[in-house]
Write an enzyme that holds these catalytic residues in place. Structure first.
Site, PDB file in Angstrom:
ATOM      1  N   THR A 186       1.000  -1.219   0.037  1.00  0.00           N
ATOM      2  CA  THR A 186       0.040  -0.061   0.095  1.00  0.00           C
ATOM      3  C   THR A 186       0.902   1.242   0.032  1.00  0.00           C
ATOM      4  OG1 THR A 186      -0.017   0.081   2.272  1.00  0.00           O
ATOM      5  CG2 THR A 186      -1.850  -1.162   1.243  1.00  0.00           C
ATOM      6  N   GLU A 331      -5.685  -3.291  -1.812  1.00  0.00           N
ATOM      7  CA  GLU A 331      -6.199  -4.526  -0.964  1.00  0.00           C
ATOM      8  C   GLU A 331      -7.350  -4.826  -1.641  1.00  0.00           C
ATOM      9  OE1 GLU A 331      -5.525  -1.420   0.003  1.00  0.00           O
ATOM     10  OE2 GLU A 331      -4.990  -1.266   2.154  1.00  0.00           O
ATOM     11  N   LYS A 436     -14.187  17.118  11.023  1.00  0.00           N
ATOM     12  CA  LYS A 436     -15.212  16.935  12.183  1.00  0.00           C
ATOM     13  C   LYS A 436     -15.495  18.400  12.768  1.00  0.00           C
ATOM     14  CE  LYS A 436     -13.669  12.289  12.650  1.00  0.00           C
ATOM     15  NZ  LYS A 436     -12.317  12.186  12.298  1.00  0.00           N
ATOM     16  N   TRP A 441     -19.952  16.228  10.386  1.00  0.00           N
ATOM     17  CA  TRP A 441     -18.969  16.043   9.321  1.00  0.00           C
ATOM     18  C   TRP A 441     -19.231  16.599   8.233  1.00  0.00           C
ATOM     19  CZ3 TRP A 441     -18.384   9.957   9.150  1.00  0.00           C
ATOM     20  CH2 TRP A 441     -17.724   9.431  10.423  1.00  0.00           C
TER      21      TRP A 441
END
Ligand code: AMP
Length: 541
Positions: A186, A331, A436, A441
């Protein structure tokens, strides 16, 4: 009751055998300083066998030993993509753009035995090679003075010398479809990069999905420009899917600037391409500035980060090229979902689907975990962290690292968004990038998309920065188009018609360019760091 069906293993030797005979006339073009260099799939198949002989006979590769590549997208990299897994070894694509200590960490973690390096990348490899503890051999592909590599004390070979005179067929060993074929780390924006190990089976099934009409719709008629690096999530599976479907490949090698890409599109008559949004933004600027055209390029799949709808519209209206938005991660092999609008939709309705991250295919199950971890409905409204599972989704990381990213057989993606009942994903953020503010959000992606639709804005990224009252507030970092002007007041005024007032950024900064990660994504961590270090000139409204 057991089935009565055969259990022939799904895997890369099967693909290779098939492509080099049935699609023997399909081609691989590599961009060079002097134009395109071309080989047929039959030639690539023969050279793949030669490479496998060289790795086995001359370099002593046995079993599942790792053979790394440190290469651009080119014919030889494709040969490694097929030779290494087909002979039973494991291909490990090293990301040439990572920081030196990360590349070293990865090569040692994977215990690479051999590294294939493009001649043009010798200076870059030379910086890290002395730290590659398990590597014994370096194979230089193409021209390039290997002298800088010598200090590392490895055996150095030339690719063409190794292949010369080797048999052009190879008795590919029997394999188990669940065995490792390739690995990719990754890009690792936090902590150490993690290894994802693909199996023969996962690659084969993933290739079928990539080629399908609901995904990239690849056939023998296509000329596919593979801009996304072969070291980034296996170039989105395009090389394997191309050999499965007979599509010809156009490989840009190191010629990745917009003018060179446009030249390659026109020389090779590419009709399909894959790259991250930042590349397309550069190509668009180049086309707009020069008046050049890309008449053959009909479709491009774009993902890796959210595609601004304004970019999709600009290509479609001005250049007749359709951007297909897709979502995935290392992934997930990486194809997760692709945004083809439902049959029968058109106009505004079709657009509303096309700007989403896409629709999940049969092979990828998806669900959302709300803030307390419980599963929320796929009703297009409830927001949660995306979890996926399926035959080409990672079940763990190499050596079992970071087990908390997996639960009950599902991969926790760290992406936050909604899913409609008919399977369309809309991402609002990465979990760590969501802003936040006072218990609510704010989607940084939504703010960015609006800003990038403003005519004066070339690029924009929005990050959450600490705020004494609201915990976090958005900071907008904007890159203006050349010759264009806009003040923070004007941009805020423009946004105020598009988003709720409480989401409007107070903090604004102008940059020459947005910092990018090794795989071309906006590097928000770097923007947050620069802000915290007081390195940005910030206007507060
Ligand atoms: P990588 O493993 O480097 O390919 O990164 C995967 C991550 O890229 C995903 O988890 C997402 O956060 C992001 N990503 C990929 N495709 C998209 C997309 N179409 N829109 C938004 N984010 C994306």
């Amino acid at each position: 009751m057991r089935s009565t069906m055969q259990e022939t293993p799904l895997g890369i030797p099967t693909l290779l055998r098939f492509a080099s005979t049935v699609y023997s006339g399909s081609q691989v073009h590599t961009v060079t300083a002097d134009g395109l260099r071309t080989a047929s799939f039959a030639e690539v198949g023969a050279r793949t066998a030669q490479l496998a002989h060289a790795l086995h006979d001359d370099l002593g590769i046995r079993g599942d030993q790792r053979v790394a590549t440190f290469m651009w997208n080119n014919q030889e990299h494709l040969e490694a993509y097929f030779a290494v897994p087909s002979m039973g070894a494991v291909l490990h694509t090293l990301n040439i753009r990572l920081y030196p200590d990360q590349v070293t960490y990865i090569a040692n973690h994977a215990e690479d035995k051999v590294v294939l390096v493009d001649g043009s990348l010798i200076p870059l490899l030379a910086r890290v090679l002395p730290g590659f503890e398990t590597v014994e051999h370096v194979v230089v592909v193409g021209a390039g003075d290997p002298a800088p590599l010598e200090a590392a004390g490895k055996q150095i070979h030339r690719y063409e010398d190794l292949l010369a005179g080797k048999p052009t067929t190879y008795d590919w060993p029997e394999f188990v479809e669940t065995d490792a074929a390739a690995m990719c780390y990754t890009s690792g924006t936090t902590g150490n990069p993690k290894g994802v190990v693909y199996s023969h089976r996962s690659i084969y099934l993933h290739s079928m999905q990539v080629a399908m009409p609901q995904s990239f719709q690849l056939t023998e008629a296509n000329q596919v420009l593979t801009i996304v690096p072969m070291f980034h999530a296996m170039a989105w599976g395009i090389p394997y899917a191309a050999l499965m479907s007979g599509a010809s490949l156009v490989m840009p090698d190191r010629f990745l600037q917009a003018p060179a890409l446009v030249r390659a599109i026109n020389e090779a008559k590419a009709d399909f391409a894959g790259a991250v949004p930042t590349i397309w933004a550069d190509v668009l600027n180049h086309l707009d500035a020069t008046g050049e055209k890309i008449p053959t390029l009909q479709r491009a799949v774009v993902g890796g980060s959210a595609v601004p709808p304004a970019l999709m519209q600009a290509f479609e209206e001005r250049y007749g090229m359709r951007i297909i938005h897709a979502w995935g991660m290392t992934e997930t092999s990486p194809l997760g979902c692709v945004s083809q609008p439902p049959a029968g939709t058109e106009g505004e309705l079709a657009w509303s689907y096309r700007v989403t991250q896409g629709r999940f295919p049969a092979g990828v199950q998806a669900r959302l975990a709300g803030p307390d971890g419980s599963i929320v409905p796929n009703d297009g409204e409830a927001v949660g962290e995306l979890e996926v599972r399926g035959p080409w989704i990672a079940a763990s990381y190499y050596r079992g690292e970071d087990p908390e990213r997996f639960r009950d057989g599902w991969l926790r993606t760290g992406d936050v968004g909604t899913i409609t009942p008919d399977g369309f994903l809309t991402l609002t953020d990465r979990e760590k990038d969501v802003i936040k503010s006072g218990g609510e959000w704010i989607s940084s992606v939504e703010l960015e998309n609006h800003l990038m639709a403003h005519p004066a804005v070339a690029e924009a990224t929005v990050v959450g920065v600490p705020d004494p009252r609201w915990q976090e507030r958005p900071l907008a970092a904007v890159v203006l188009r050349e010759g264009a002007g806009a003040t923070p007041e004007e941009l805020r005024e423009y946004l105020s018609g598009l988003i709720p007032k409480w989401q409007l950024p107070e903090r604004w900064t102008f940059l020459a360019s947005v910092p990018k990660t090794s795989v071309g994504k906006f590097d928000k961590k770097e923007v947050r760091r620069a802000y915290a270090a007081g390195e940005l000139e910030v206007t507060v409204l």
